[in-house]
Write a protein that holds these residues in place. Structure first.
Motif, short mmCIF file in Angstrom:
data_model
loop_
_atom_site.label_atom_id
_atom_site.label_comp_id
_atom_site.label_asym_id
_atom_site.label_seq_id
_atom_site.Cartn_x
_atom_site.Cartn_y
_atom_site.Cartn_z
N ASP A 5 0.71 -1.07 -0.10
CA ASP A 5 -0.06 0.22 -0.15
C ASP A 5 0.91 1.20 -0.18
N ALA A 6 0.24 2.34 0.07
CA ALA A 6 1.13 3.68 -0.07
C ALA A 6 2.06 3.97 0.89
N THR A 7 1.66 3.45 2.35
CA THR A 7 2.72 3.55 3.42
C THR A 7 3.66 2.92 3.29
N ALA A 23 13.19 8.57 -8.17
CA ALA A 23 12.16 7.27 -8.16
C ALA A 23 10.73 7.83 -8.23
N ALA A 24 10.14 7.37 -9.67
CA ALA A 24 9.03 7.77 -9.72
C ALA A 24 8.49 6.71 -10.87
N VAL A 25 6.85 6.86 -10.70
CA VAL A 25 5.99 5.88 -11.54
C VAL A 25 5.10 6.56 -12.31
N GLY A 26 4.74 6.07 -13.42
CA GLY A 26 3.56 6.75 -14.17
C GLY A 26 2.81 5.69 -14.83
N MET A 41 10.69 9.79 -16.85
CA MET A 41 11.89 10.39 -16.35
C MET A 41 11.58 11.86 -16.46
N GLN A 42 10.89 12.50 -17.46
CA GLN A 42 10.81 13.81 -17.34
C GLN A 42 9.84 14.47 -16.83
N LEU A 43 9.44 13.64 -15.82
CA LEU A 43 8.23 14.14 -14.87
C LEU A 43 6.87 14.82 -15.67
N ARG A 44 6.58 14.17 -16.40
CA ARG A 44 5.42 14.72 -17.59
C ARG A 44 4.12 14.01 -17.06
N MET A 45 4.14 13.14 -15.98
CA MET A 45 3.03 12.28 -15.45
C MET A 45 2.94 12.03 -14.20
N GLY A 50 -1.12 7.88 -6.87
CA GLY A 50 -0.96 9.18 -6.17
C GLY A 50 0.03 8.90 -5.02
N TRP A 51 0.80 7.72 -5.09
CA TRP A 51 1.83 7.56 -4.28
C TRP A 51 3.14 8.54 -4.27
#
Length: 185
Positions: A5-7, A23-26, A41-45, A50-51
């Motif tokens: 979960d998010a936690t 560290a990012a997910v789309g 990678m380019q933070l476009r999403m 919502g984590w």
């Protein structure tokens, strides 16, 4: 595999990713996952769940989407240097990002912390499910995607404009995750 979960995600992400890391997910929206990975990678999403994410440049500022962002010059063609790697290898690479040169010998007190760090890496990758595919720019995976990534050579195919970078791309049917570390230029 455990349900996370998010936690739990946030705890594991904070344990492994800090300043100078990404560290990012789309969402996976296209058949060609590389295009979605580039958007992440380019933070476009945003994260579809919502984590939390980590995009912290050295010095603590956020990695931007402009020319100073580490992935600003990456193109879909650059993914030819992203080699398939096993889930175990991907977990190990996430752990090695803790070391200055992405090697276990550069991780403080590694022997005592190995199990905990590996557990956090496993938690992060569990998000992507059992059928996920993993890719890395660690050159060892080019020849053997099942190699022991704790004992690999320190050679990487440069993926960014940084002096040295290493990471994992996680691809599921619905999400793409980017987990990357950089040496300080």
């Amino acid at each position: 595999m455990n349900q996370i979960d998010a936690t739990l995600w946030s705890r594991s992400l904070r344990a492994l990713f800090g300043e100078g890391m990404f560290a990012a997910v789309g969402a996976r929206r296209r058949d060609d996952w590389r295009l979605d990975a580039l958007d992440v990678m380019q933070l476009r999403m945003d994260d579809p769940r919502g984590w939390s994410k980590v995009a912290a440049a050295p010095g603590g500022s956020d990695y931007g989407t402009g020319p100073d962002g580490p992935f600003s010059a990456v193109t879909p063609g650059d993914f030819s240097t992203a080699f398939p790697v096993s889930r175990r290898g991907a977990e190990q690479i996430l752990v090695t990002l803790q070391g200055d040169w992405f090697q276990t010998e550069d991780i403080p007190d590694f022997d005592a912390r190995e199990a905990e760090l590996t557990s956090d890496a496993r938690t992060i990758l569990e998000r992507f499910g059992e059928d996920a595919l993993f890719f890395t720019n660690a050159a060892t995976a080019r020849e053997n995607p099942h190699a022991d990534m704790f004992r690999r050579e320190g050679a990487y195919e440069g993926f960014t404009s940084r002096v040295m970078d290493c990471g994992v791309i996680a691809v599921s049917a619905t999400e793409v995750g980017i987990f990357w570390g950089f040496t300080i230029d």
